[in-house]
Design a protein around this motif. Sequence first.
Motif, PDB file in Angstrom:
ATOM      1  N   PRO A   1      -9.450 -46.049  35.960  1.00  0.00           N
ATOM      2  CA  PRO A   1      -9.299 -44.589  36.054  1.00  0.00           C
ATOM      3  C   PRO A   1      -7.995 -44.242  36.762  1.00  0.00           C
ATOM      4  CG  PRO A   1     -10.907 -45.378  37.649  1.00  0.00           C
ATOM      5  CD  PRO A   1     -10.563 -46.547  36.775  1.00  0.00           C
ATOM      6  N   ILE A   2      -7.287 -43.249  36.248  1.00  0.00           N
ATOM      7  CA  ILE A   2      -6.032 -42.812  36.852  1.00  0.00           C
ATOM      8  C   ILE A   2      -6.315 -41.636  37.776  1.00  0.00           C
ATOM      9  CG2 ILE A   2      -3.756 -41.813  36.414  1.00  0.00           C
ATOM     10  CD1 ILE A   2      -3.704 -43.323  33.767  1.00  0.00           C
ATOM     11  N   PRO A   3      -6.087 -41.781  39.088  1.00  0.00           N
ATOM     12  CA  PRO A   3      -6.401 -40.710  40.050  1.00  0.00           C
ATOM     13  C   PRO A   3      -5.346 -39.607  40.023  1.00  0.00           C
ATOM     14  CG  PRO A   3      -5.433 -42.576  41.192  1.00  0.00           C
ATOM     15  CD  PRO A   3      -5.524 -42.975  39.741  1.00  0.00           C
TER      16      PRO A   3
ATOM     17  N   THR B   1      -1.462 -43.929  27.612  1.00  0.00           N
ATOM     18  CA  THR B   1      -2.531 -43.219  28.313  1.00  0.00           C
ATOM     19  C   THR B   1      -3.499 -42.593  27.312  1.00  0.00           C
ATOM     20  OG1 THR B   1      -1.238 -41.167  28.429  1.00  0.00           O
ATOM     21  CG2 THR B   1      -1.061 -42.705  30.287  1.00  0.00           C
ATOM     22  N   LEU B   2      -4.729 -42.398  27.755  1.00  0.00           N
ATOM     23  CA  LEU B   2      -5.770 -41.811  26.902  1.00  0.00           C
ATOM     24  C   LEU B   2      -6.560 -40.791  27.702  1.00  0.00           C
ATOM     25  CD1 LEU B   2      -7.522 -41.791  24.279  1.00  0.00           C
ATOM     26  CD2 LEU B   2      -8.903 -43.591  25.354  1.00  0.00           C
TER      27      LEU B   2
ATOM     28  N   PRO C   1      -5.531 -45.792  31.334  1.00  0.00           N
ATOM     29  CA  PRO C   1      -4.497 -46.532  30.601  1.00  0.00           C
ATOM     30  C   PRO C   1      -5.127 -47.333  29.466  1.00  0.00           C
ATOM     31  CG  PRO C   1      -4.982 -47.645  32.659  1.00  0.00           C
ATOM     32  CD  PRO C   1      -5.800 -46.392  32.659  1.00  0.00           C
ATOM     33  N   ILE C   2      -4.390 -47.497  28.387  1.00  0.00           N
ATOM     34  CA  ILE C   2      -4.885 -48.297  27.268  1.00  0.00           C
ATOM     35  C   ILE C   2      -4.097 -49.595  27.129  1.00  0.00           C
ATOM     36  CG2 ILE C   2      -5.804 -46.338  25.984  1.00  0.00           C
ATOM     37  CD1 ILE C   2      -3.291 -46.354  24.274  1.00  0.00           C
ATOM     38  N   ARG C   3      -3.187 -49.842  28.077  1.00  0.00           N
ATOM     39  CA  ARG C   3      -2.476 -51.113  28.118  1.00  0.00           C
ATOM     40  C   ARG C   3      -2.067 -51.402  29.555  1.00  0.00           C
ATOM     41  NH1 ARG C   3       2.577 -48.656  24.771  1.00  0.00           N
ATOM     42  NH2 ARG C   3       3.742 -47.714  26.491  1.00  0.00           N
ATOM     43  N   ALA C   4      -1.824 -52.661  29.844  1.00  0.00           N
ATOM     44  CA  ALA C   4      -1.416 -53.042  31.194  1.00  0.00           C
ATOM     45  C   ALA C   4       0.060 -52.738  31.403  1.00  0.00           C
ATOM     46  CB  ALA C   4      -1.676 -54.528  31.415  1.00  0.00           C
ATOM     47  N   GLY C   5       0.388 -52.327  32.616  1.00  0.00           N
ATOM     48  CA  GLY C   5       1.778 -52.031  32.928  1.00  0.00           C
ATOM     49  C   GLY C   5       1.890 -51.215  34.197  1.00  0.00           C
TER      50      GLY C   5
END
Length: 260
Positions: free
Chosen positions: A11-13, A35-36, A45-49
Amino acid sequence: MSASIVLPGDPIPLESLIDFSSSEAEPTIQLGPGTLHIPPSTVVPIRAGALMTSSSKSATTTTIYIDTPTGRYTPAIHDVVIGTVTSRFGDLEKAYYRISLPSCTSPQGILSASAFANAASRKTRPNLAPGTVIYARISATSLALGEPELECFDEKTGKEAGFGELKGGMVADISVGLARRLLLLSSSSSFQDTQKMSVVDILGQSLAFEIAVGRNGRIWINSDNCATTVAVIRAIQETEDLPYLEMQEHVAKILKQMRK
């Protein structure tokens, strides 16, 4: 601009990334590549980075995206790219160009001969030969299209605004991550926030040159002499992973070598 490493599904805060009390107007959140949005208010996120944020100069819009410094570029609407004309097809009324897009998941794009500023009539449309380098904006992309559609004018003003044929100069490759950072630094408030200039800003203090950055990991540099052009390309390519002070020192070294 800030960064932290994230994995798919984390989760992105948003509350910790965006200052909702910094202005009277409620800030606008713009989701970038990687991002989604999961309704109503979850972003993952939908990918690592590296999780990156960048604010507009007015500080009312914050872009959130996942930066992967390596790999190929995935086309997204409104992104700017540098490509090369490979062929022309269609008839006189509806002519199109195929554009090679290196380092891109879609290696070719399609550019209409009428997708230029002041190209309303056939007489005013450019006649591009194979090998011509162009600076374009992605106007449409989808799985159904297969190849992204390009256009060479500013979508807001309808004017050329630097898009179109890039005459002279040299084209070089950089990582897609560096390309995104250079584009963000040129359009955001990051410089004012950090008081640290990009490598392009530092070079611009000593050299006169033109630059175009494509989101697909390409740069075009043009100057009055070949030595300056090569020095600028070297400085951009060789300082990507250097800390700020080391980057300044390396740029100074390249400039000294150029002037010998």
